[in-house]
Design a protein around this motif. Structure first.
Motif, PDB file in Angstrom:
ATOM      1  N   GLY A 280       0.588  -1.083  -0.010  1.00  9.64           N
ATOM      2  CA  GLY A 280      -0.009  -0.364   0.010  1.00  9.64           C
ATOM      3  C   GLY A 280       0.923   1.071  -0.350  1.00  9.64           C
ATOM      4  N   ASP A 281       2.128   1.159  -0.565  1.00  5.69           N
ATOM      5  CA  ASP A 281       3.118   2.471  -0.485  1.00  5.69           C
ATOM      6  C   ASP A 281       2.713   3.384  -1.060  1.00  5.69           C
ATOM      7  OD1 ASP A 281       3.618   2.603   2.620  1.00  5.69           O
ATOM      8  OD2 ASP A 281       5.316   0.605   2.148  1.00  5.69           O
TER       9      ASP A 281
ATOM     10  N   GLU B  36      -5.477   1.547  -6.552  1.00  2.00           N
ATOM     11  CA  GLU B  36      -6.418   0.598  -5.844  1.00  2.00           C
ATOM     12  C   GLU B  36      -5.801  -1.118  -5.979  1.00  2.00           C
ATOM     13  OE1 GLU B  36     -10.241   0.426  -7.070  1.00  2.00           O
ATOM     14  OE2 GLU B  36     -10.527   3.007  -7.639  1.00  2.00           O
ATOM     15  N   THR B  37      -5.158  -1.489  -6.827  1.00  2.00           N
ATOM     16  CA  THR B  37      -4.446  -2.963  -7.238  1.00  2.00           C
ATOM     17  C   THR B  37      -3.641  -3.088  -5.708  1.00  2.00           C
ATOM     18  OG1 THR B  37      -3.091  -1.759  -8.591  1.00  2.00           O
ATOM     19  CG2 THR B  37      -5.199  -3.220  -9.490  1.00  2.00           C
ATOM     20  N   ALA B  38      -2.457  -1.791  -6.008  1.00  3.58           N
ATOM     21  CA  ALA B  38      -1.640  -2.015  -4.604  1.00  3.58           C
ATOM     22  C   ALA B  38      -2.312  -2.052  -3.394  1.00  3.58           C
ATOM     23  CB  ALA B  38      -1.060  -0.723  -4.647  1.00  3.58           C
ATOM     24  N   ALA B  39      -3.127  -1.956  -2.875  1.00  3.28           N
ATOM     25  CA  ALA B  39      -4.290  -1.883  -1.870  1.00  3.28           C
ATOM     26  C   ALA B  39      -4.768  -2.564  -1.415  1.00  3.28           C
ATOM     27  CB  ALA B  39      -4.951  -0.503  -1.097  1.00  3.28           C
ATOM     28  N   SER B  40      -5.351  -4.165  -2.674  1.00  2.87           N
ATOM     29  CA  SER B  40      -5.992  -4.868  -3.338  1.00  2.87           C
ATOM     30  C   SER B  40      -5.059  -6.393  -2.947  1.00  2.87           C
ATOM     31  CB  SER B  40      -7.237  -4.704  -3.928  1.00  2.87           C
ATOM     32  OG  SER B  40      -6.847  -4.513  -5.231  1.00  2.87           O
ATOM     33  N   ALA B  41      -4.204  -6.646  -3.544  1.00  2.00           N
ATOM     34  CA  ALA B  41      -3.826  -7.066  -4.301  1.00  2.00           C
ATOM     35  C   ALA B  41      -2.763  -7.866  -3.188  1.00  2.00           C
ATOM     36  CB  ALA B  41      -2.486  -6.852  -5.435  1.00  2.00           C
ATOM     37  N   PRO B  42      -2.156  -9.228  -2.461  1.00  2.00           N
ATOM     38  CA  PRO B  42      -1.911  -9.645  -1.598  1.00  2.00           C
ATOM     39  C   PRO B  42      -1.183 -10.715  -1.897  1.00  2.00           C
ATOM     40  CG  PRO B  42      -4.082 -10.965  -2.086  1.00  2.00           C
ATOM     41  CD  PRO B  42      -4.401  -9.696  -2.930  1.00  2.00           C
TER      42      PRO B  42
ATOM     43  N   THR C  47       6.242  -2.864   8.846  1.00  2.00           N
ATOM     44  CA  THR C  47       5.327  -3.499  10.736  1.00  2.00           C
ATOM     45  C   THR C  47       3.566  -2.905  10.465  1.00  2.00           C
ATOM     46  OG1 THR C  47       7.753  -3.793  11.321  1.00  2.00           O
ATOM     47  CG2 THR C  47       5.950  -2.953  13.214  1.00  2.00           C
ATOM     48  N   GLU C  48       3.759  -1.899  10.564  1.00  2.00           N
ATOM     49  CA  GLU C  48       2.499  -0.775   9.965  1.00  2.00           C
ATOM     50  C   GLU C  48       1.230  -1.828   9.480  1.00  2.00           C
ATOM     51  OE1 GLU C  48       0.463   3.473   9.947  1.00  2.00           O
ATOM     52  OE2 GLU C  48       2.219   3.009   9.655  1.00  2.00           O
ATOM     53  N   PRO C  49       1.225  -1.377   8.272  1.00  2.00           N
ATOM     54  CA  PRO C  49       0.010  -1.737   7.720  1.00  2.00           C
ATOM     55  C   PRO C  49       0.123  -3.591   8.103  1.00  2.00           C
ATOM     56  CG  PRO C  49       2.618  -2.200   5.991  1.00  2.00           C
ATOM     57  CD  PRO C  49       2.343  -0.934   7.670  1.00  2.00           C
ATOM     58  N   THR C  50       1.091  -4.375   8.593  1.00  2.00           N
ATOM     59  CA  THR C  50       0.715  -5.545   8.921  1.00  2.00           C
ATOM     60  C   THR C  50      -0.037  -5.942  10.018  1.00  2.00           C
ATOM     61  OG1 THR C  50       3.001  -6.814   7.388  1.00  2.00           O
ATOM     62  CG2 THR C  50       1.669  -8.129   9.532  1.00  2.00           C
ATOM     63  N   GLU C  51       0.603  -4.746  10.614  1.00  2.00           N
ATOM     64  CA  GLU C  51      -1.184  -4.771  12.011  1.00  2.00           C
ATOM     65  C   GLU C  51      -1.847  -4.553  11.777  1.00  2.00           C
ATOM     66  OE1 GLU C  51       1.861  -2.572  14.764  1.00  2.00           O
ATOM     67  OE2 GLU C  51       3.258  -3.968  15.124  1.00  2.00           O
ATOM     68  N   ARG C  52      -2.233  -3.474  11.159  1.00  2.00           N
ATOM     69  CA  ARG C  52      -3.451  -3.133  10.568  1.00  2.00           C
ATOM     70  C   ARG C  52      -4.019  -3.846  10.439  1.00  2.00           C
ATOM     71  NH1 ARG C  52      -5.570   2.113  10.347  1.00  2.00           N
ATOM     72  NH2 ARG C  52      -7.727   1.616   9.638  1.00  2.00           N
ATOM     73  N   ARG C  53      -3.343  -4.949   8.443  1.00  2.00           N
ATOM     74  CA  ARG C  53      -4.390  -5.643   8.406  1.00  2.00           C
ATOM     75  C   ARG C  53      -4.764  -6.854   9.356  1.00  2.00           C
ATOM     76  NH1 ARG C  53      -1.794  -8.972   3.542  1.00  2.00           N
ATOM     77  NH2 ARG C  53       0.051  -9.645   5.290  1.00  2.00           N
ATOM     78  N   ALA C  54      -4.027  -7.377  10.287  1.00  2.00           N
ATOM     79  CA  ALA C  54      -4.320  -8.135  11.764  1.00  2.00           C
ATOM     80  C   ALA C  54      -5.279  -7.654  12.511  1.00  2.00           C
ATOM     81  CB  ALA C  54      -3.161  -8.622  12.078  1.00  2.00           C
ATOM     82  N   SER C  55      -5.510  -6.450  12.751  1.00  2.00           N
ATOM     83  CA  SER C  55      -6.199  -5.692  13.541  1.00  2.00           C
ATOM     84  C   SER C  55      -7.844  -5.469  12.651  1.00  2.00           C
ATOM     85  CB  SER C  55      -5.640  -4.482  13.755  1.00  2.00           C
ATOM     86  OG  SER C  55      -6.887  -3.470  14.897  1.00  2.00           O
ATOM     87  N   ASP C  56      -7.797  -5.383  10.998  1.00  2.00           N
ATOM     88  CA  ASP C  56      -9.499  -5.102  10.939  1.00  2.00           C
ATOM     89  C   ASP C  56      -9.448  -6.741  10.197  1.00  2.00           C
ATOM     90  OD1 ASP C  56      -8.870  -2.087  11.010  1.00  2.00           O
ATOM     91  OD2 ASP C  56      -7.573  -2.397   8.326  1.00  2.00           O
ATOM     92  N   ALA C  57      -8.565  -7.149   9.840  1.00  2.00           N
ATOM     93  CA  ALA C  57      -9.273  -8.469  10.607  1.00  2.00           C
ATOM     94  C   ALA C  57      -9.887  -9.482  11.640  1.00  2.00           C
ATOM     95  CB  ALA C  57      -8.232 -10.267   9.891  1.00  2.00           C
ATOM     96  N   ALA C  58      -9.315  -9.064  12.124  1.00  2.00           N
ATOM     97  CA  ALA C  58      -9.928  -9.315  13.898  1.00  2.00           C
ATOM     98  C   ALA C  58     -10.917  -8.262  14.259  1.00  2.00           C
ATOM     99  CB  ALA C  58      -8.429  -9.330  14.893  1.00  2.00           C
ATOM    100  N   GLN C  59     -11.480  -7.735  14.086  1.00  2.00           N
ATOM    101  CA  GLN C  59     -12.185  -6.370  14.249  1.00  2.00           C
ATOM    102  C   GLN C  59     -13.442  -7.049  13.178  1.00  2.00           C
ATOM    103  OE1 GLN C  59     -11.705  -2.414  13.409  1.00  2.00           O
ATOM    104  NE2 GLN C  59     -13.446  -1.785  13.743  1.00  2.00           N
TER     105      GLN C  59
END
Length: 279
Positions: free
Chosen positions: A88-89, A129-135, A171-183
Motif C-alpha cells: 500500500g505504499d 487500488e490494485t496495490a492496496a488490494s493485491a495480497p 510493520t504498520e500495514p501488517t499490524e493494521r491488516r491483522a487488527s482489521d481482520a480481528a475487528q
C-alpha cells in the motif's frame, strides 16, 4: 587496419578523453545488472577497466539480479520496492525511501503489475487500488523475508539501514491488516449473537402474547404466529418481524405490514428455530 605507418603513429599519439566518474558509475551499474554473482561482477568490471575494488563491489551487489522463479528477474532494490507497493505504499514514498531512480521505480511498478505513468515517477501521492488490494503470495512473502534477512546482515551499513527502514515500513500495514481482520471477525460474531438474541426475544414475546410452540414430537413441532383481531398479526409481532428482517438483510419500512416475502421468511425461520430447540 592502418596501411601507412605514419598514420598509425599519428593515431596512437592521439589523446584519449578520460572517462568521467558519472560515466564509470553508469557503466558499472549496467554491468551489475548483467552479472550473475560477486565473482562474475568483479571479472566483468576488471575486463572493462572499471573500478572493481571491494568498496565498488559492495556498492553494486544490491543491483545483482535475484532469481524469483518468473520470467522477470529483479534486483534487491526492485524486490523490496515491489513488497512496499503491494503493502500500500505510494510510488513516491517507495522511491524516496529506497533512493530509486525513475527507471528502477518503473521496473518495480511493472513487476508489481501496476500501471506506470508520469505521475508515478514524478509526484504521486495516491495509492493505486490494485496495490492496496493485491495480497502478496506466500512465496513472495518468503522471498521478501529472505531478502531482508540478507540485507540486515550485509557488510555495508547503507544496506543494513535500508533493510531496517523497509521492515519498519512493513510493520504498520501488517499490524493494521491483522487488527482489521480481528475487528471484522468480532463484528460478525456480534451480529450473529444480536440476531439470535432478537429471535429469542421475539419468541418470548410470542409465547407471552399467546403463541404456541409444541415440543412433544420434533417431527410434528409447529409454530403459530400471534394473531390479533380479524386474523391480523399483533403489533408486537410486527415489531419483532421488522427487527429480524433488518438483522437478516431485508429492507422493511418503519410502519405498516412488511412484504409477504418477508413474512414468509420470518415464519420459516421461526419454524426452523422451534424444530431445532425441540430436537
Amino acid at each position: 587496419m592502418f596501411t601507412d605507418m605514419k598514420e598509425a603513429l599519428e593515431a596512437e599519439a592521439l589523446e584519449l578523453t578520460p572517462t568521467s566518474s558519472d560515466q564509470s558509475a553508469a557503466a558499472s551499474l549496467v554491468v551489475a545488472h548483467k552479472a550473475r554473482d560477486k565473482d562474475d561482477l568483479a571479472d566483468l568490471l576488471g575486463a572493462l577497466g572499471l573500478p572493481c575494488g571491494e568498496d565498488d563491489l559492495v556498492r553494486l551487489l544490491p543491483h545483482l539480479t535475484i532469481p524469483t522463479g518468473d520470467p522477470m528477474p529483479v534486483n534487491a532494490f526492485t524486490a523490496t520496492a515491489v513488497s512496499m507497493l503491494n503493502n500500500g505504499d505510494s510510488p513516491e514514498h517507495v522511491r524516496e525511501t529506497l533512493g530509486l531512480s525513475e527507471s528502477e521505480l518503473a521496473d518495480a511498478l511493472q513487476h508489481a503489475g501496476l500501471p506506470v505513468s508520469d505521475a508515478d515517477t514524478e509526484d504521486s501521492t495516491s495509492v493505486p487500488e490494485t496495490a492496496a488490494s493485491a495480497p502478496a503470495s506466500t512465496t513472495d512473502a518468503d522471498q521478501i523475508e529472505a531478502l531482508l534477512a540478507w540485507a540486515e546482515k550485509h557488510s555495508a551499513a547503507t544496506i543494513r539501514n535500508r533493510a531496517a527502514r523497509v521492515r519498519s515500513d512493513l510493520t504498520e500495514p501488517t499490524e493494521r491488516r491483522a487488527s482489521d481482520a480481528a475487528q471484522s471477525a468480532a463484528e460478525d460474531r456480534i451480529a450473529k449473537a444480536r440476531a439470535e438474541l432478537e429471535a429469542a426475544q421475539a419468541e418470548l414475546r410470542q409465547v407471552k402474547a399467546g403463541g404456541r410452540i409444541t415440543t412433544e414430537d420434533p417431527a410434528t413441532t409447529s409454530w403459530a404466529p400471534v394473531q390479533g383481531p380479524g386474523g391480523k398479526r399483533s403489533s408486537e409481532e410486527l415489531a419483532a418481524i421488522r427487527t429480524w428482517a433488518r438483522a437478516n438483510g431485508h429492507q422493511v419500512a418503519d410502519r405498516g405490514n412488511p412484504a409477504k416475502t418477508v413474512l414468509d421468511a420470518y415464519d420459516a425461520a421461526q419454524r426452523t428455530t422451534a424444530l431445532a430447540e425441540a430436537s
